[in-house]
Design a protein around this motif. Structure first.
Motif, PDB file in Angstrom:
ATOM      1  N   GLY A 144      21.191 -11.099  -1.311  1.00  0.00           N
ATOM      2  CA  GLY A 144      20.554  -9.801  -1.165  1.00  0.00           C
ATOM      3  C   GLY A 144      19.558  -9.745  -0.016  1.00  0.00           C
ATOM      4  O   GLY A 144      18.958  -8.699   0.236  1.00  0.00           O
ATOM      5  N   GLN A 145      19.361 -10.859   0.674  1.00  0.00           N
ATOM      6  CA  GLN A 145      18.403 -10.897   1.778  1.00  0.00           C
ATOM      7  C   GLN A 145      18.992 -10.208   3.007  1.00  0.00           C
ATOM      8  O   GLN A 145      20.171 -10.358   3.306  1.00  0.00           O
ATOM      9  CB  GLN A 145      18.027 -12.339   2.095  1.00  0.00           C
ATOM     10  N   ASP A 146      18.158  -9.462   3.699  1.00  0.00           N
ATOM     11  CA  ASP A 146      18.585  -8.668   4.850  1.00  0.00           C
ATOM     12  C   ASP A 146      18.035  -9.305   6.116  1.00  0.00           C
ATOM     13  O   ASP A 146      16.871  -9.108   6.479  1.00  0.00           O
ATOM     14  CB  ASP A 146      18.087  -7.229   4.703  1.00  0.00           C
ATOM     15  N   THR A 147      18.885 -10.096   6.784  1.00  0.00           N
ATOM     16  CA  THR A 147      18.427 -10.792   7.982  1.00  0.00           C
ATOM     17  C   THR A 147      18.300  -9.872   9.189  1.00  0.00           C
ATOM     18  O   THR A 147      17.771 -10.292  10.221  1.00  0.00           O
ATOM     19  CB  THR A 147      19.383 -11.944   8.319  1.00  0.00           C
ATOM     20  N   ALA A 148      18.797  -8.637   9.080  1.00  0.00           N
ATOM     21  CA  ALA A 148      18.588  -7.690  10.172  1.00  0.00           C
ATOM     22  C   ALA A 148      17.148  -7.175  10.181  1.00  0.00           C
ATOM     23  O   ALA A 148      16.628  -6.788  11.232  1.00  0.00           O
ATOM     24  CB  ALA A 148      19.565  -6.519  10.047  1.00  0.00           C
ATOM     25  N   ARG A 149      16.485  -7.152   9.015  1.00  0.00           N
ATOM     26  CA  ARG A 149      15.097  -6.676   8.929  1.00  0.00           C
ATOM     27  C   ARG A 149      14.098  -7.792   9.155  1.00  0.00           C
ATOM     28  O   ARG A 149      12.994  -7.559   9.666  1.00  0.00           O
ATOM     29  CB  ARG A 149      14.864  -6.036   7.564  1.00  0.00           C
ATOM     30  N   LEU A 206      -0.462  -4.841  -7.140  1.00  0.00           N
ATOM     31  CA  LEU A 206      -1.092  -3.993  -6.139  1.00  0.00           C
ATOM     32  C   LEU A 206      -0.790  -4.591  -4.770  1.00  0.00           C
ATOM     33  O   LEU A 206      -1.086  -5.762  -4.514  1.00  0.00           O
ATOM     34  CB  LEU A 206      -2.606  -3.932  -6.363  1.00  0.00           C
ATOM     35  N   ARG A 207      -0.204  -3.785  -3.871  1.00  0.00           N
ATOM     36  CA  ARG A 207       0.162  -4.264  -2.543  1.00  0.00           C
ATOM     37  C   ARG A 207      -0.515  -3.383  -1.497  1.00  0.00           C
ATOM     38  O   ARG A 207      -0.400  -2.150  -1.540  1.00  0.00           O
ATOM     39  CB  ARG A 207       1.681  -4.236  -2.360  1.00  0.00           C
ATOM     40  N   ILE A 208      -1.194  -4.041  -0.549  1.00  0.00           N
ATOM     41  CA  ILE A 208      -1.947  -3.335   0.480  1.00  0.00           C
ATOM     42  C   ILE A 208      -1.298  -3.601   1.832  1.00  0.00           C
ATOM     43  O   ILE A 208      -1.034  -4.761   2.195  1.00  0.00           O
ATOM     44  CB  ILE A 208      -3.412  -3.807   0.515  1.00  0.00           C
ATOM     45  N   GLY A 209      -1.035  -2.529   2.573  1.00  0.00           N
ATOM     46  CA  GLY A 209      -0.461  -2.663   3.906  1.00  0.00           C
ATOM     47  C   GLY A 209      -0.369  -1.322   4.589  1.00  0.00           C
ATOM     48  O   GLY A 209      -0.569  -0.267   3.959  1.00  0.00           O
ATOM     49  N   ASP A 210      -0.067  -1.342   5.880  1.00  0.00           N
ATOM     50  CA  ASP A 210       0.078  -0.074   6.586  1.00  0.00           C
ATOM     51  C   ASP A 210       1.398   0.576   6.192  1.00  0.00           C
ATOM     52  O   ASP A 210       2.217  -0.005   5.471  1.00  0.00           O
ATOM     53  CB  ASP A 210      -0.036  -0.276   8.098  1.00  0.00           C
ATOM     54  N   CYS A 211       1.612   1.770   6.693  1.00  0.00           N
ATOM     55  CA  CYS A 211       2.787   2.533   6.270  1.00  0.00           C
ATOM     56  C   CYS A 211       4.088   1.817   6.615  1.00  0.00           C
ATOM     57  O   CYS A 211       5.030   1.794   5.819  1.00  0.00           O
ATOM     58  CB  CYS A 211       2.755   3.919   6.910  1.00  0.00           C
ATOM     59  N   ALA A 212       4.152   1.213   7.807  1.00  0.00           N
ATOM     60  CA  ALA A 212       5.372   0.518   8.207  1.00  0.00           C
ATOM     61  C   ALA A 212       5.653  -0.658   7.296  1.00  0.00           C
ATOM     62  O   ALA A 212       6.809  -0.927   6.933  1.00  0.00           O
ATOM     63  CB  ALA A 212       5.249   0.055   9.656  1.00  0.00           C
ATOM     64  N   ALA A 213       4.613  -1.377   6.895  1.00  0.00           N
ATOM     65  CA  ALA A 213       4.804  -2.530   6.015  1.00  0.00           C
ATOM     66  C   ALA A 213       5.210  -2.086   4.618  1.00  0.00           C
ATOM     67  O   ALA A 213       6.115  -2.662   4.004  1.00  0.00           O
ATOM     68  CB  ALA A 213       3.530  -3.360   5.963  1.00  0.00           C
ATOM     69  N   LEU A 214       4.552  -1.051   4.078  1.00  0.00           N
ATOM     70  CA  LEU A 214       4.874  -0.591   2.729  1.00  0.00           C
ATOM     71  C   LEU A 214       6.266   0.012   2.646  1.00  0.00           C
ATOM     72  O   LEU A 214       6.896  -0.005   1.579  1.00  0.00           O
ATOM     73  CB  LEU A 214       3.832   0.425   2.268  1.00  0.00           C
ATOM     74  N   ALA A 215       6.759   0.529   3.775  1.00  0.00           N
ATOM     75  CA  ALA A 215       8.096   1.116   3.778  1.00  0.00           C
ATOM     76  C   ALA A 215       9.184   0.074   3.539  1.00  0.00           C
ATOM     77  O   ALA A 215      10.332   0.433   3.255  1.00  0.00           O
ATOM     78  CB  ALA A 215       8.347   1.827   5.105  1.00  0.00           C
ATOM     79  N   GLU A 216       8.857  -1.210   3.648  1.00  0.00           N
ATOM     80  CA  GLU A 216       9.824  -2.262   3.343  1.00  0.00           C
ATOM     81  C   GLU A 216      10.031  -2.431   1.841  1.00  0.00           C
ATOM     82  O   GLU A 216      10.984  -3.089   1.423  1.00  0.00           O
ATOM     83  CB  GLU A 216       9.356  -3.599   3.934  1.00  0.00           C
ATOM     84  N   ARG A 237       8.546   3.032  -8.851  1.00  0.00           N
ATOM     85  CA  ARG A 237       9.318   2.787 -10.058  1.00  0.00           C
ATOM     86  C   ARG A 237       9.902   1.382 -10.008  1.00  0.00           C
ATOM     87  O   ARG A 237      10.317   0.890  -8.965  1.00  0.00           O
ATOM     88  CB  ARG A 237      10.450   3.814 -10.193  1.00  0.00           C
ATOM     89  N   ASP A 238       9.957   0.720 -11.177  1.00  0.00           N
ATOM     90  CA  ASP A 238      10.526  -0.627 -11.207  1.00  0.00           C
ATOM     91  C   ASP A 238      12.051  -0.524 -11.181  1.00  0.00           C
ATOM     92  O   ASP A 238      12.612   0.572 -11.226  1.00  0.00           O
ATOM     93  CB  ASP A 238      10.027  -1.387 -12.438  1.00  0.00           C
ATOM     94  N   ARG A 281      12.592   0.137  -3.138  1.00  0.00           N
ATOM     95  CA  ARG A 281      13.548  -0.310  -2.125  1.00  0.00           C
ATOM     96  C   ARG A 281      13.556  -1.834  -2.110  1.00  0.00           C
ATOM     97  O   ARG A 281      12.501  -2.463  -2.240  1.00  0.00           O
ATOM     98  CB  ARG A 281      13.155   0.217  -0.737  1.00  0.00           C
ATOM     99  N   SER A 282      14.726  -2.420  -1.975  1.00  0.00           N
ATOM    100  CA  SER A 282      14.794  -3.878  -1.886  1.00  0.00           C
ATOM    101  C   SER A 282      14.062  -4.344  -0.635  1.00  0.00           C
ATOM    102  O   SER A 282      14.271  -3.804   0.458  1.00  0.00           O
ATOM    103  CB  SER A 282      16.249  -4.349  -1.835  1.00  0.00           C
ATOM    104  N   ASP A 283      13.186  -5.343  -0.809  1.00  0.00           N
ATOM    105  CA  ASP A 283      12.489  -5.872   0.357  1.00  0.00           C
ATOM    106  C   ASP A 283      13.433  -6.790   1.134  1.00  0.00           C
ATOM    107  O   ASP A 283      14.551  -7.069   0.687  1.00  0.00           O
ATOM    108  CB  ASP A 283      11.204  -6.591  -0.061  1.00  0.00           C
ATOM    109  N   PRO A 284      13.048  -7.276   2.313  1.00  0.00           N
ATOM    110  CA  PRO A 284      13.970  -8.108   3.106  1.00  0.00           C
ATOM    111  C   PRO A 284      14.442  -9.366   2.391  1.00  0.00           C
ATOM    112  O   PRO A 284      15.504  -9.906   2.725  1.00  0.00           O
ATOM    113  CB  PRO A 284      13.138  -8.462   4.346  1.00  0.00           C
ATOM    114  N   SER A 285      13.693  -9.852   1.387  1.00  0.00           N
ATOM    115  CA  SER A 285      14.133 -11.038   0.656  1.00  0.00           C
ATOM    116  C   SER A 285      15.065 -10.701  -0.496  1.00  0.00           C
ATOM    117  O   SER A 285      15.507 -11.595  -1.217  1.00  0.00           O
ATOM    118  CB  SER A 285      12.919 -11.805   0.120  1.00  0.00           C
ATOM    119  N   GLY A 286      15.354  -9.408  -0.709  1.00  0.00           N
ATOM    120  CA  GLY A 286      16.320  -9.007  -1.714  1.00  0.00           C
ATOM    121  C   GLY A 286      15.732  -8.613  -3.049  1.00  0.00           C
ATOM    122  O   GLY A 286      16.475  -8.266  -3.966  1.00  0.00           O
TER     123      GLY A 286
END
Length: 757
Positions: free
Chosen positions: A444-449, A495-505, A521-522, A558-563
Motif C-alpha cells: 500500500g506504500q506509494d513511492t510516487a509520493r 493529534l497531528r500538527i503540520g502545514d496544509c501540504a503536509a496534512l493533505a497527505e 474519520r477513521d 486518505r492513505s498516507d505514503p506508507s499505506g
C-alpha cells in the motif's frame, strides 16, 4: 581361496594400470581425478549446506534479545538493550545499544566485556568497512563512539555480517528491553508446504546434473583402456579377467577423484568466508557434511565407476588382436527410455491427486528425479536419430557430423548435465513464477509520493530534528508533521500538527489555511472520536488540555505514503501552540533525487545524528515473505555454483576427448586440413548435441513445471523470460567451454602428435 586371491590380484593389477603408462597415463589419471573430484566436491558441499544453515541459525538463536510480554525487574544481573538496525547500500546492519544495570549484566555471545558509554564493538566486516573509503559515510551512525573491540565469531551469523554493540549511559528502561540472559526467543515460523515442495525440487535440480556428469567423468580414457585390455588378452587374459582389471582401474581412478574432491572441498571451505551471496555468509567451520553422507559419497562414486565401466564394455569386443566396435551402431530402442520419465510423471501426478504412499517430500523428489533422468535417457536416442539424416555441407560440418554418426553418445554425455540443469531450472522458475503471488504482498506504500519515511520518538526539539532532514543532500521534498496521543472521555486518538501540504497527505482536506483544524474519520467511517469544542487531554504533557475549535471540519481519511489510514485530529500550526503540548513525536516523508543513490544513506546519518533511536524506512510498493525470499535466494546461489562447476567439469571432459583423438587430429592437419576447419568441427560437434539437448530440456522443463504447478493447485503459466534466460545460460556455458578448449586443440594438432610408441 586361490580363486579369491586371483580375482583380488586382477583388481590390484587394474588399479596399478590406472597410474602407469608414463606421462600419458598420469595425464589420464589427473583428468579423471579432476572431473570426478569436481563432482565429489559439489556433492560434499551440498551435503554440508543444511548443517551450515543450522549453525548460522544456532548463533542467531544464542544472541536473541527479543522478549514479548516478559517483565524483569532491574537487578545487578540485568541489561537494557535496544535495537538500532539499519542498512548500508542495501546491506542489512544489525545494531544494538546496551546499558548494563549492574556488574553481573549478561554479555551477548562473542563479547568478552560490555562496551562502556561512548564505546562500540563491531564485527570484522564492519571494522573493514569503517577503515575503507566508504567508512566516512557510515561512521556518523555510531555517534562518534570509539571502536574498542571486535565481536567474535560466535556472536555473528556469518563472517561478512555487519553488526555492532554500542555502549550507552543514558538508555532509559521505557525505551529499551530488559534482559537477564541472551538466547531463547520466539519459535520460528512454520514452513509453508508449497515452499517445502520448492526446496525438495531445488535439491533434485541442483544435485542430479552433478550425478549425471560423474557418470560421464568416470569413463574418461575409455578408448585407450580398451586397447590396453586387448594387449592383456594377447598375453593370455580371458574375458572375465579383463572385466575385473577394468573394474579395478575404474575404481582406482574414482578413488583418486574422491581424494581430489576432498582436497577441492577443503580448499573451497577456506574460500567460503570470503564470499557473500544475497547477504548470506557462513564460516568455514560451518561447512561440515555429516559423516554418514561423506561415507556414502566415498563408497558410491567408486561403485558408480565400476558399474558404468562394465556397462560401457558391453558395446566393445576386446580381443587379443584389437578392439572391435560397431561401425554402424544398432538403432537405439525408445521404449525403455520412456519408462523412467513416465514413472516420474506418474508419481508427480499421483502426488497432485493426494496419493502419496512414499510421503509427500519423498514422492516429489523421486518423481522429479525420474522425470529429469528422461532427458539423460532420451538425449542419445534423439541425437542419434537426427544426426543419421544429416548430409553434405562444408568440410568442418561433415567432419563433425561423421564423428557424431560414429559415436554420438560421447558428445551427448557431456551435454547431459547441462540439459538436466536447464530442464530443472525451467520447471523451478515456472513454479516460482506461479506461486510468487502467494508470497508477494501489496504494502500500500506509494513511492510516487515519497521514497523514505523517518520517525523520531517523542523529544522536546522535534521541529529541529525535522529541519535537519530537509537540508540533507539528495532530498528534493520533505513532508513533516508532529504527533502526540490525545484522549477525550473514553475516546482515544492522535493529534497531528503540520502545514496544509503536509496534512493533505493524511486526509482529503478540500480548502485549507493556517489556523484550520480537521477531524478525520477513521478507516471504518466513524467520527474521529472527539467533536468540535470538546476538550482533549494531551498524553505527552501531564495535565495539559486543548479544546478542539468549534470551527473544526470533518474530512475523509486518505492513505498516507506508507499505506496507513489514520483517524484523529489534524491541526495547522496557527491553531495550537506546539510548545505547550510537551515532547512530540516527529514524522517526515521524503522524496529523493534519483541521480543520487547515496541520498538515503545521508538521510539515515542525519536522522540518527538528531536521535540515535530514529527509524528510517525505505518505502516499497511490494514485499515478499522472508521464507520465499530465502528459498529463492538459495536457488540462485545453487544454480550459479552448479553451472560453474558443470562448466569446469565439461571443460575437463572435452580436453580428455581431444587427447584421445590427438593422433587422428594431427594426421588430418598433416594431410592438409586447416586448423580453422578442425576448430569449426569441434564447435559443431558441441553445438549439435547442445541444440538437441536444450530443445529436449525445454520440453521436459515445461512438463515438470506444469506438473509442479498442478501439485500446488496453481494455474499453469509459462515464465517465458526465465525459460529464455535458462536456455541461454546453458548454451553460453557450452560455447564458453568449447572456446576454452580450442588452444588445446591447436597444440594437439602439431606434427609431433603423430608420433607413437
Amino acid at each position: 581361496m586361490t580363486r579369491l586371491r586371483d580375482r583380488a590380484a586382477d583388481l590390484v593389477m587394474g588399479a596399478r594400470m590406472a597410474f602407469t603408462g608414463g606421462r600419458d597415463g598420469w595425464l589420464r589419471a589427473v583428468l579423471t581425478a579432476v572431473g570426478v573430484g569436481v563432482g565429489v566436491a559439489m556433492l560434499l558441499l551440498a551435503a554440508a549446506v543444511p548443517g551450515a544453515l543450522d549453525a548460522r541459525q544456532a548463533r542467531g538463536d544464542a544472541r536473541d534479545d527479543l522478549r514479548m510480554g516478559e517483565k524483569i525487574p532491574a537487578a545487578a544481573n540485568t541489561l537494557l538493550i535496544r535495537q538500532t538496525d539499519t542498512e548500508f547500500r542495501g546491506q542489512p546492519v544489525r545494531g544494538r545499544v546496551l546499558r548494563p544495570e549492574g556488574p553481573a549484566a549478561p554479555a551477548p555471545p562473542g563479547v568478552a566485556a560490555l562496551p562502556r558509554a561512548g564505546e562500540v564493538l563491531v564485527s570484522p566486516a564492519l571494522r573493514d568497512l569503517l577503515g575503507s573509503a566508504d567508512g566516512a559515510l557510515f561512521a556518523p551512525r555510531l555517534g562518534g563512539a570509539t571502536v574498542t573491540g571486535v565481536i567474535a565469531d560466535e556472536g555473528l551469523a556469518g563472517p561478512r555480517e555487519l553488526a555492532y554493540y554500542l555502549g550507552s549511559g543514558t538508555l532509559a528502561p521505557d525505551d529499551a528491553t530488559r534482559l537477564d540472559a541472551f538466547g531463547g526467543g520466539l519459535p520460528g515460523e512454520a514452513f509453508d508446504p508449497v515452499l517445502m515442495v520448492l526446496v525438495v525440487v531445488i535439491f533434485v535440480v541442483l544435485l542430479l546434473p552433478i550425478a549425471v556428469f560423474l557418470g560421464a567423468a568416470v569413463r574418461f580414457g575409455g578408448e585407450r583402456r580398451d586397447r590396453r585390455l586387448a594387449a592383456l588378452r594377447l598375453v593370455g587374459a580371458d574375458a572375465a579377467m579383463v572385466r575385473r582389471i577394468a573394474a579395478g582401474e575404474a575404481a582406482a581412478g574414482a578413488l583418486l577423484g574422491v581424494a581430489a574432491g576432498g582436497v577441492l572441498f577443503a580448499l573451497g571451505r577456506q574460500v567460503v568466508p570470503l564470499v557473500t551471496l544475497m547477504d548470506l555468509s557462513v564460516y568455514a567451520a560451518d561447512v561440515r557434511p555429516p559423516l554418514p553422507l561423506v561415507a556414502a559419497v566415498v563408497l558410491a562414486v567408486p561403485a558408480l565407476a565400476v558399474v558404468v565401466t562394465l556397462v560401457s564394455m558391453r558395446a566393445v569386443l576386446v580381443e587379443p588382436l584389437g578392439v572391435t566396435r560397431r561401425a554402424t551402431p544398432v538403432r537405439r530402442r525408445l521404449v525403455w527410455r520412456l519408462l523412467l520419465p513416465a514413472a516420474g510423471l506418474g508419481l508427480l501426478l499421483a502426488g497432485a491427486a493426494g496419493i502419496a504412499p512414499l510421503g509427500s517430500e519423498r514422492q516429489t523428489a523421486a518423481g522429479a528425479v525420474l522425470l529429469l533422468v528422461g532427458v539423460v535417457t532420451l538425449l542419445p536416442w534423439l541425437t542419434d536419430l537426427l544426426v543419421r539424416r544429416l548430409r553434405g555441407g562444408p568440410v568442418a560440418w561433415q567432419l563433425a557430423v561423421r564423428r557424431l554418426q560414429l559415436d554420438s553418445a560421447a558428445s551427448a554425455r557431456l551435454v547431459n548435465g547441462i540439459a538436466v540443469a536447464v530442464a530443472g531450472t525451467i520447471g523451478l522458475q515456472m513454479l516460482f513464477a506461479g506461486v510468487a503471488g502467494r508470497f508477494t504482498f501489496d504494502t500500500g506504500q506509494d513511492t510516487a509520493r515519497a521514497q523514505v519515511q523517518v520517525q523520531f520518538p517523542a523529544r522536546p526539539d522535534a521541529p529541529a530534528a525535522l529541519d535537519r532532514l530537509s537540508d540533507v543532500p539528495g532530498v528534493t521534498a520533505s513532508t513533516a508533521t508532529l504527533t502526540t496521543s490525545i484522549t477525550a472521555d473514553d475516546a482515544y486518538g492522535m493529534l497531528r500538527i503540520g502545514d496544509c501540504a503536509a496534512l493533505a497527505e493524511f486526509a482529503r482536506l478540500g480548502r485549507c489555511a493556517d489556523g484550520d483544524v480537521f477531524l478525520v474519520r477513521d478507516p471504518e467511517g466513524q467520527p474521529a472520536g472527539v467533536g468540535p469544542g470538546a476538550p482533549v487531554v494531551v498524553a505527552a504533557a501531564e495535565g495539559v488540555t486543548w479544546p478542539v475549535p468549534s470551527t473544526a471540519r470533518e474530512v475523509p481519511v486518505r492513505s498516507d505514503p506508507s499505506g496507513y489510514r489514520q483517524g484523529g485530529v489534524l491541526v495547522t500550526p496557527g491553531a495550537v501552540d506546539a510548545a505547550r503540548l510537551g515532547p512530540l513525536r516527529a514524522e517526515a516523508y521524503l522524496r529523493l533525487a534519483a541521480d543520487q543513490p547515496d541520498a538515503v544513506e545521508h538521510v539515515r546519518n542525519a536522522a540518527i545524528g538528531a536521535d540515535p533511536y530514529a527509524s528510517v524506512l525505505t518505502l516499497t510498493e511490494n514485499r515478499q515473505a522472508s521464507q520465499f525470499v530465502n528459498v529463492q535466494r538459495g536457488l540462485y546461489i545453487g544454480a550459479v555454483v552448479t553451472l560453474l562447476l558443470i562448466g569446469a567439469s565439461m571443460l575437463v571432459g572435452v580436453l580428455e576427448q581431444l587427447r584421445e583423438r590427438r593422433r587422428l587430429l594431427a594426421m588430418l592437419v598433416a594431410v592438409g586440413t586447416r586448423r580453422s576447419t578442425l576448430s569449426w568441427s569441434v564447435l559443431w560437434q558441441s553445438a549439435v548435441p547442445v541444440v538437441i539437448g536444450l530443445a529436449l530440456a525445454v520440453v521436459f522443463g515445461l512438463g515438470l513445471g506444469a506438473v509442479l504447478l498442478r501439485m500446488v493447485q496453481t494455474p499453469v503459466t509459462v515464465a517465458w523470460p526465465a525459460l529464455g534466460i535458462s536456455t541461454g545460460l546453458g548454451a553460453a556455458v557450452v560455447l564458453l567451454v568449447t572456446g576454452l578448449s580450442l588452444p588445446a586443440l591447436w597444440r594437439l594438432t602439431r606434427p609431433d602428435g603423430i608420433r607413437t610408441e
